[in-house]
Design an enzyme around this catalytic site. Structure first.
Site, short mmCIF file in Angstrom:
data_model
loop_
_atom_site.label_atom_id
_atom_site.label_comp_id
_atom_site.label_asym_id
_atom_site.label_seq_id
_atom_site.Cartn_x
_atom_site.Cartn_y
_atom_site.Cartn_z
N TYR A 59 0.86 -1.17 0.00
CA TYR A 59 0.00 0.00 0.00
C TYR A 59 0.91 1.23 0.00
O TYR A 59 1.20 1.82 1.04
CB TYR A 59 -0.90 0.02 1.24
CG TYR A 59 -2.01 -1.00 1.25
CD1 TYR A 59 -2.33 -1.76 0.14
CD2 TYR A 59 -2.75 -1.21 2.41
CE1 TYR A 59 -3.34 -2.70 0.16
CE2 TYR A 59 -3.78 -2.14 2.45
CZ TYR A 59 -4.06 -2.88 1.32
OH TYR A 59 -5.07 -3.80 1.37
N GLY A 218 -21.53 -0.44 -4.05
CA GLY A 218 -22.01 -1.35 -5.07
C GLY A 218 -23.47 -1.73 -4.90
O GLY A 218 -23.91 -2.79 -5.35
N LEU A 222 -32.76 -1.34 -5.25
CA LEU A 222 -33.60 -1.83 -4.16
C LEU A 222 -32.82 -1.84 -2.85
O LEU A 222 -33.34 -1.45 -1.80
CB LEU A 222 -34.12 -3.24 -4.47
CG LEU A 222 -35.01 -3.86 -3.39
CD1 LEU A 222 -36.27 -3.02 -3.17
CD2 LEU A 222 -35.38 -5.29 -3.76
#
Length: 288
Positions: A59, A218, A222
């Site tokens: 990272y 994501g 609904l």
């Protein structure tokens, strides 16, 4: 912080809401926060009760390293701080695109270099937990068992305390457990991405932590609608409801949401205090 703890192995008790450091570097894409902000986020996380950080030596981007930020902000480390790192198919951010046989991070030399780099950049003599990060989910090539055996050798040398796996299939988890004691599984999972539902339950029965990456986002229309309805009832945000749902889903789920914002960090940690009702959980479980 509330919502309990989970013990990795038999000796590392962590609060179930931790912090993932990837966004502090902008790796692999995105904008990193200012250095002072990144350091303040890490210190504030610990102040808020976070004692589980997820990181890796890879990272790092444009001279900004998550491990260096952790060391600068928090070393000497609090006695109860657990730092979970990873090695494997993402070495230098490129191996994941290669065929498994060509993924240098999964070779004995690559794994040792990854462990040693994490030790050096974090400033520790032993890593609390090292996750073996696989490449494309589903491949069953020989490097998998061999990579675990390498990590077990490094554990025998005293460089690693516990071993986990990441980006793996249920079948690979079974194979891993036949080779090594596995304390955590780190996979993609959230309220809208629930292919790992059976694996979450399998891990719970085995006493293995399940650590979702990409815990928020994501969402289909609904799902977003139902999350918004529950958030409105509780006076909280949609991400807080999504995190609270994960905490309610199973006691072995341990969260590591990442953020480059102090305000969002505080909101994420506060999600541990959100108590969803049975009606909330019924509505959310149907939001797929």
């Amino acid at each position: 912080m509330t919502n309990g703890r989970w013990t990795l192995g038999e000796d590392l008790a962590v609060n179930r809401l931790g912090y993932g450091t990837m966004k502090l570097t902008g790796w692999p894409r995105g904008e990193a926060p200012a250095r002072d902000t990144a350091l303040a986020i890490l210190r504030r996380a610990v102040d808020l009760g976070v004692n589980h950080l997820d990181t890796s030596n890879y990272y790092a981007r444009d001279g900004v390293s998550a491990n260096e930020l952790i060391r600068t902000a928090l070393h000497p480390y609090p006695d109860d701080l657990v730092i979970v790192t990873k090695v494997g198919a993402l070495v230098e951010g490129r191996d994941i695109t290669l065929p498994p046989a060509e993924q240098r991070g999964l070779t004995p030399d690559g794994l040792r270099r990854g462990v040693e780099a994490n030790l050096r950049t974090l400033g520790v003599d032993r890593l609390d937990v090292v996750n073996l990060r696989m490449g494309d989910r589903g491949h069953t090539d020989p490097p998998f068992e061999g990579a675990l055996e390498t990590l077990m050798s490094l554990r025998a040398e005293g460089l690693v305390r516990h071993i986990g796996v990441s980006n793996v299939t249920p079948e690979q988890v079974d194979r891993a457990r036949a080779v090594a004691e596995i304390v955590c599984v780190q996979n993609l999972y959230n309220i809208a991405a629930r292919d790992d539902d059976p694996l979450v339950d399998t891990c719970a029965r085995a006493g293995i932590a399940y650590v979702p990456f990409f815990p928020v986002g994501g969402f289909q229309p609904l799902t977003a609608e139902h999350l918004s309805a529950v958030a409105s009832r509780h006076g909280v945000t949609v991400p807080q409801v999504a995190l609270a749902w994960l905490l309610a889903r199973s006691p072995n789920i341990v969260l590591i949401p990442g953020t480059s914002s102090l305000a969002h960090l505080e909101q994420n940690v506060a999600a541990a205090q959100v108590r969803l009702t049975d009606d909330d959980l019924t509505l959310l479980s149907a939001a797929r």
